[in-house]
Design a protein around this motif. Structure first.
Motif, PDB file in Angstrom:
ATOM      1  N   ILE A  46       0.827  -1.214   0.000  1.00 29.12           N
ATOM      2  CA  ILE A  46       0.000   0.000   0.000  1.00 29.12           C
ATOM      3  C   ILE A  46       0.860   1.262   0.000  1.00 29.12           C
ATOM      4  O   ILE A  46       0.509   2.272  -0.627  1.00 29.12           O
ATOM      5  CB  ILE A  46      -0.991  -0.019   1.205  1.00 29.12           C
ATOM      6  N   THR A  47       2.034   1.214   0.651  1.00 36.73           N
ATOM      7  CA  THR A  47       2.897   2.409   0.690  1.00 36.73           C
ATOM      8  C   THR A  47       3.470   2.693  -0.698  1.00 36.73           C
ATOM      9  O   THR A  47       3.384   3.821  -1.196  1.00 36.73           O
ATOM     10  CB  THR A  47       4.050   2.219   1.702  1.00 36.73           C
ATOM     11  N   ASP A  66       8.906  -4.991  -7.114  1.00 34.78           N
ATOM     12  CA  ASP A  66       8.526  -5.876  -6.006  1.00 34.78           C
ATOM     13  C   ASP A  66       8.956  -7.293  -6.322  1.00 34.78           C
ATOM     14  O   ASP A  66       8.816  -7.755  -7.447  1.00 34.78           O
ATOM     15  CB  ASP A  66       7.017  -5.822  -5.702  1.00 34.78           C
ATOM     16  N   ARG A  67       9.436  -7.968  -5.289  1.00 41.11           N
ATOM     17  CA  ARG A  67       9.924  -9.342  -5.483  1.00 41.11           C
ATOM     18  C   ARG A  67       8.772 -10.342  -5.481  1.00 41.11           C
ATOM     19  O   ARG A  67       8.944 -11.500  -5.832  1.00 41.11           O
ATOM     20  CB  ARG A  67      10.912  -9.687  -4.374  1.00 41.11           C
ATOM     21  N   SER A  74       2.462  -7.229   4.089  1.00 42.16           N
ATOM     22  CA  SER A  74       1.667  -6.819   5.259  1.00 42.16           C
ATOM     23  C   SER A  74       0.340  -6.195   4.849  1.00 42.16           C
ATOM     24  O   SER A  74      -0.624  -6.236   5.615  1.00 42.16           O
ATOM     25  CB  SER A  74       2.441  -5.793   6.076  1.00 42.16           C
ATOM     26  N   THR A  75       0.301  -5.614   3.664  1.00 37.40           N
ATOM     27  CA  THR A  75      -0.945  -4.968   3.228  1.00 37.40           C
ATOM     28  C   THR A  75      -2.112  -5.944   3.276  1.00 37.40           C
ATOM     29  O   THR A  75      -3.210  -5.603   3.721  1.00 37.40           O
ATOM     30  CB  THR A  75      -0.734  -4.385   1.809  1.00 37.40           C
ATOM     31  N   SER A  78      -3.493  -6.496   6.795  1.00 39.45           N
ATOM     32  CA  SER A  78      -4.019  -5.345   7.528  1.00 39.45           C
ATOM     33  C   SER A  78      -5.518  -5.485   7.790  1.00 39.45           C
ATOM     34  O   SER A  78      -6.255  -6.002   6.959  1.00 39.45           O
ATOM     35  CB  SER A  78      -3.769  -4.080   6.707  1.00 39.45           C
ATOM     36  N   THR A  79      -5.973  -4.975   8.929  1.00 34.86           N
ATOM     37  CA  THR A  79      -7.414  -4.891   9.167  1.00 34.86           C
ATOM     38  C   THR A  79      -7.970  -3.576   8.612  1.00 34.86           C
ATOM     39  O   THR A  79      -9.181  -3.352   8.641  1.00 34.86           O
ATOM     40  CB  THR A  79      -7.748  -5.027  10.669  1.00 34.86           C
ATOM     41  N   ALA A  80      -7.068  -2.716   8.139  1.00 31.51           N
ATOM     42  CA  ALA A  80      -7.420  -1.511   7.365  1.00 31.51           C
ATOM     43  C   ALA A  80      -8.439  -0.600   8.045  1.00 31.51           C
ATOM     44  O   ALA A  80      -9.380  -0.123   7.420  1.00 31.51           O
ATOM     45  CB  ALA A  80      -7.864  -1.882   5.954  1.00 31.51           C
ATOM     46  N   MET A  81      -8.267  -0.393   9.352  1.00 31.71           N
ATOM     47  CA  MET A  81      -8.992   0.675  10.035  1.00 31.71           C
ATOM     48  C   MET A  81      -8.200   1.948   9.740  1.00 31.71           C
ATOM     49  O   MET A  81      -7.008   2.022  10.062  1.00 31.71           O
ATOM     50  CB  MET A  81      -9.054   0.393  11.541  1.00 31.71           C
ATOM     51  N   ALA A 214      15.277  -6.314  -5.110  1.00 37.20           N
ATOM     52  CA  ALA A 214      16.413  -5.392  -4.987  1.00 37.20           C
ATOM     53  C   ALA A 214      17.377  -5.998  -3.984  1.00 37.20           C
ATOM     54  O   ALA A 214      16.993  -6.271  -2.849  1.00 37.20           O
ATOM     55  CB  ALA A 214      15.925  -4.041  -4.508  1.00 37.20           C
ATOM     56  N   ALA A 347       3.474  -9.795  10.694  1.00 33.25           N
ATOM     57  CA  ALA A 347       4.495  -8.973  11.351  1.00 33.25           C
ATOM     58  C   ALA A 347       3.928  -7.570  11.496  1.00 33.25           C
ATOM     59  O   ALA A 347       3.162  -7.109  10.655  1.00 33.25           O
ATOM     60  CB  ALA A 347       5.750  -8.950  10.503  1.00 33.25           C
ATOM     61  N   GLY A 375      -0.382   0.730  14.278  1.00 31.29           N
ATOM     62  CA  GLY A 375      -1.794   0.411  14.055  1.00 31.29           C
ATOM     63  C   GLY A 375      -2.475   1.292  13.022  1.00 31.29           C
ATOM     64  O   GLY A 375      -3.498   0.902  12.470  1.00 31.29           O
ATOM     65  N   ASN A 376      -1.964   2.487  12.782  1.00 36.33           N
ATOM     66  CA  ASN A 376      -2.564   3.287  11.707  1.00 36.33           C
ATOM     67  C   ASN A 376      -1.570   3.447  10.560  1.00 36.33           C
ATOM     68  O   ASN A 376      -1.349   4.539  10.035  1.00 36.33           O
ATOM     69  CB  ASN A 376      -3.117   4.631  12.198  1.00 36.33           C
ATOM     70  N   GLY A 377      -0.988   2.309  10.162  1.00 36.92           N
ATOM     71  CA  GLY A 377       0.045   2.300   9.138  1.00 36.92           C
ATOM     72  C   GLY A 377      -0.410   2.885   7.817  1.00 36.92           C
ATOM     73  O   GLY A 377       0.359   3.583   7.141  1.00 36.92           O
ATOM     74  N   ILE A 378      -1.663   2.632   7.437  1.00 38.31           N
ATOM     75  CA  ILE A 378      -2.114   3.068   6.108  1.00 38.31           C
ATOM     76  C   ILE A 378      -2.275   4.595   6.082  1.00 38.31           C
ATOM     77  O   ILE A 378      -1.976   5.245   5.082  1.00 38.31           O
ATOM     78  CB  ILE A 378      -3.393   2.312   5.696  1.00 38.31           C
TER      79      ILE A 378
END
Ligand code: FAD
Length: 413
Positions: A46-47, A66-67, A74-75, A78-81, A214, A347, A375-378
């Protein structure tokens, strides 16, 4: 001279999640020759997807590497709150950094969720996106007095929200807790389809997606070099690292550590079992649980975090953790049916101040990085895409220092 990219090749998640791949599945190419570009982004979760869409919209020529299958790190776990509230309460952040700085950070997080909402709605990205209120429940060491103090600080910072005492909380939402803060401005989405929709949009704007790993890079000269496992080399004006919790050694910060987190999704519930407005619910506790609903009426519940980085150990605990989450669900929502449709783990990175690591990689002027999500990674992925977009465009703002990779550890004298 290319430095080896030392990474923890840990498996980022296990189990099965309820999220859906987008209709336009991103397909990567393998490079037949070395190439040059303006910006190379490593990591298409997502990042990386938010970065690619934003940088392309700003007119940059972008290559994304991306490999693995994009979005399946992790995307997918995610529970995507999509919360503007940070893992560390405002009162704790103010203790470390002073009120003005902490309030500024909270307001930027609030604006990031607003920006993400506007982006998703503006581009009509299909990702089961809904705006929601959030409900921050008293739990363990955080009772009515602490929540009252947090509410007052948020009010002073100009943030929305209301304090609910026990009776009003029970009457309005049906949760039997001592108190809660209810706030507007949060949202939910399907993280995988959001990632894929952003990648599809980026591809329309000319972003190339390369399927390779990479393995080494150099960001110290006038242009940056990325060595791919397949043997090709990418030369770029800037390289942005967005490899999630697989964090290269040169970015490592003593603020950051990797935990494990577990989650489940129930089977669809009867509508009466769900709480009014389907607010995002989370507990004000170090060992918090959190829950939301999905568009088809399932409850997603997560938590049970532990300081475990080893993927085998994490996977081995799945049955035990799922049972613990089922018990939490039954205690929180007695009317819900706790039949499990999906269970998974992943993770989960944390920093001591709850803030991400975004900005220039120390000692590597051509390299930027976006890490350190909790917890608010997105929400922070969105913030990272805007900060890095500005830095690449030559615009540096004083507040970027709040998230700098080499900021001092506030817990160290
Ligand atoms: C159980 C759980 C629940 C969560 N709940 C929430 C929540 O409710 N709300 C929220 O906002 N956040 C939540 N998070 C956090 C959120 O999921 C993460 O912050 C986010 O997914 C990180 O995205 P990313 O793109 O940075 O990383 P990833 O999605 O892991 O993407 C990184 C990509 O980089 C690639 N990669 C790595 N190394 C290399 C390399 N050397 N070369 C090429 N490619 C490479 C990987 O293959 C991967 O595809 C949760 C996380 C977990 C585990």
């Amino acid at each position: 001279m290319l430095d080896a990219l030392e990474t923890e090749q840990a498996d980022l998640r296990s189990g099965v999640t309820p999220w859906k791949a987008g209709l336009a599945r991103p397909s990567g190419e393998s490079l037949g020759a070395d190439l040059r570009c303006e910006v190379a982004i490593i990591g298409a979760g997502i990042t990386g997807a938010m970065l690619a869409e934003h940088l392309a919209a700003r007119g940059h020529g972008v290559v994304l590497v991306d490999r693995e299958r994009p979005g399946f790190g992790s995307t997918l776990a995610s529970t995507a709150m999509l919360l503007w509230e940070i893992d560390k309460p405002l009162r704790e952040l103010a203790f470390h950094y002073g009120f003005e700085r902490a309030a500024d950070i909270y307001r930027r997080s609030f604006k990031a969720v607003e920006g993400l909402r506007d982006l998703i709605i503006g581009l009509a990205l299909p990702c089961a996106f809904y705006t929601r209120d959030s409900l921050y429940l008293a739990a363990a060491e955080v009772g009515p007095a602490e929540l009252g103090e947090e509410h007052e600080l948020r009010r002073r910072a100009g943030l929305p929200g209301a304090y609910l005492g026990h009776d009003l909380l029970l009457k309005t939402f049906g949760f039997d807790r001592a108190a809660a803060l209810v706030s507007t401005g949060a949202a939910e989405a399907d993280p995988l389809s959001l990632c894929h929709a952003l990648l599809a949009r980026a591809a329309q704007q000319g972003v190339r997606l390369v399927r390779d790993e990479a393995v080494a890079f150099d960001g110290t000269s006038n242009s940056a070099m990325v060595q791919l496992a397949g043997g090709r080399v990418i030369e770029a004006g800037h390289v942005v690292l967005a490899t999630g919790y697989v964090m290269p050694d040169l970015v490592k910060s003593d603020l950051h550590s990797v935990f494990s987190s577990w989650a489940l999704a129930t089977l669809p519930q009867r509508p009466q079992a769900l709480w009014p407005g389907r607010a995002l619910v989370w507990e004000a506790s170090e060992t918090y649980a959190y829950c939301r609903t999905t568009s088809d009426g399932c409850i997603v519940l997560g938590g049970e975090d532990e300081a475990i980085a080893d993927p085998d150990q994490r996977e081995g605990l799945e049955a035990q953790k799922t049972e613990a989450l089922r018990r939490k669900l039954a205690a929180l929502l007695p009317a819900a049916v706790a039949d499990v449709g999906h269970a998974w783990s992943g993770a989960f990175g944390q920093t001591v101040d709850g803030l991400p690591l975004i900005g220039r990689v120390p000692g590597q002027p051509r390299m930027l990085a976006a890490y350190g999500y909790g917890g608010n990674g997105i929400t922070f992925s969105y913030l990272a895409s805007r900060v890095i977009g500005s830095l690449i465009g030559g615009q540096e703002m004083p507040w970027f220092a709040h998230f700098a990779i080499d900021r001092p550890n506030p817990q160290r004298p």
